[in-house]
Design a protein around this motif. Structure first.
Motif, PDB file in Angstrom:
ATOM      1  N   PHE A   6      10.174   5.861  -3.789  1.00 31.82           N
ATOM      2  CA  PHE A   6      10.417   7.298  -3.803  1.00 31.82           C
ATOM      3  C   PHE A   6      10.037   7.897  -5.139  1.00 31.82           C
ATOM      4  N   LEU A  88       9.180   7.411   0.724  1.00 31.20           N
ATOM      5  CA  LEU A  88       9.782   8.687   1.072  1.00 31.20           C
ATOM      6  C   LEU A  88       9.232   9.764   0.139  1.00 31.20           C
ATOM      7  N   SER A 110       6.066   8.774   4.499  1.00 35.40           N
ATOM      8  CA  SER A 110       6.928   9.759   5.155  1.00 35.40           C
ATOM      9  C   SER A 110       7.015  10.992   4.278  1.00 35.40           C
ATOM     10  N   HIS A 138      10.545  13.474   7.955  1.00 33.85           N
ATOM     11  CA  HIS A 138      11.971  13.644   7.667  1.00 33.85           C
ATOM     12  C   HIS A 138      12.205  15.061   7.177  1.00 33.85           C
TER      13      HIS A 138
END
Length: 228
Positions: A6, A88, A110, A138
């Motif tokens: 991330f 992410l 994502s 998401h």
């Protein structure tokens, strides 16, 4: 999923004052009115990345923290070699593309629930001659992000003997547990936002450890892991 990566640049608004990354070569502004194509220097390679000229969800630019995170991952490549990874907040997909080309990893990208972001990541994969990376969508919010992290970490059932909590060093290299959430907190984010995220993680039964160079590892607390 063994590791979630991330770099949270796309969670926050622009205008934080962080310096722009210097790109190699020239910009190609003729790709489309809504995009700009740039050549970026990553460790050991250049990548051609199409970025949005503007995107309402702020997933438009390749932020400087991405390059610092890439350098850290190369220096600690044993953390990620042979693992399955979900990134992410992928934005342009540049970091995932770099990892796939460098280490041939099983990577999933994502970002927000937005088809334009997904299509742009697929475009950047094709331009850089890698198979289109699987992608999931998401939502934007700390609470939902923390809930996602907690779910991914706590539902994972590692093979016997593969977990090690917390992260540790072995001959100067970082050894991560399975699973782990590895993140770079590079942008100049206010202390209030930073505390909100990290306190939220701790409240969800997750342990946060600073590994240096503004890189953090998040894992389930040992007692939380044993209860799931």
């Amino acid at each position: 999923m063994d590791i979630a990566l991330f770099s949270p640049s796309s969670l926050f608004s622009e205008g934080d004052g962080e310096e722009d990354h210097v790109c190699a070569g020239e910009e190609n502004t003729d790709v489309e009115d809504t995009h700009v194509e740039r050549r970026h220097q990553f460790p050991g390679m250049d990548l051609i990345i199409r970025e949005f000229s503007f995107h309402q969800l702020n997933a438009n630019l390749l932020w400087p923290g991405t390059f610092a995170f890439a350098e850290w991952l190369v220096q600690h490549k044993s953390c990620i070699e042979g693992r399955r990874i979900i990134e992410l907040g992928s934005g342009t997909g540049a970091l995932a593309i770099f990892l796939q080309k460098s280490f041939h990893l099983d990577v999933t990208t994502s970002d927000y629930d937005d088809i334009e972001i997904e299509e742009n990541i697929a475009h950047n994969c094709r331009v850089n001659k890698v198979p289109v990376i699987p992608h999931v969508r998401h939502v934007k919010q700390y609470a939902n992000l923390i809930q996602t992290i907690s779910f991914l970490l706590k539902c994972y059932k590692p093979s016997k003997g593969t977990s090690s909590y917390p992260p540790k060093e072995n001959n100067g290299d970082v050894v991560l547990p399975k699973p782990a959430f590895l993140m770079s907190w590079r942008r100049r984010i206010g202390k209030e936002d930073e505390s909100l995220f990290f306190n939220g993680c701790e409240g969800a039964g997750l342990e946060v450890q600073h590994l240096g160079s503004r890189v953090y590892c998040i894992t389930p607390r040992e007692n939380e892991k044993s209860e799931t």
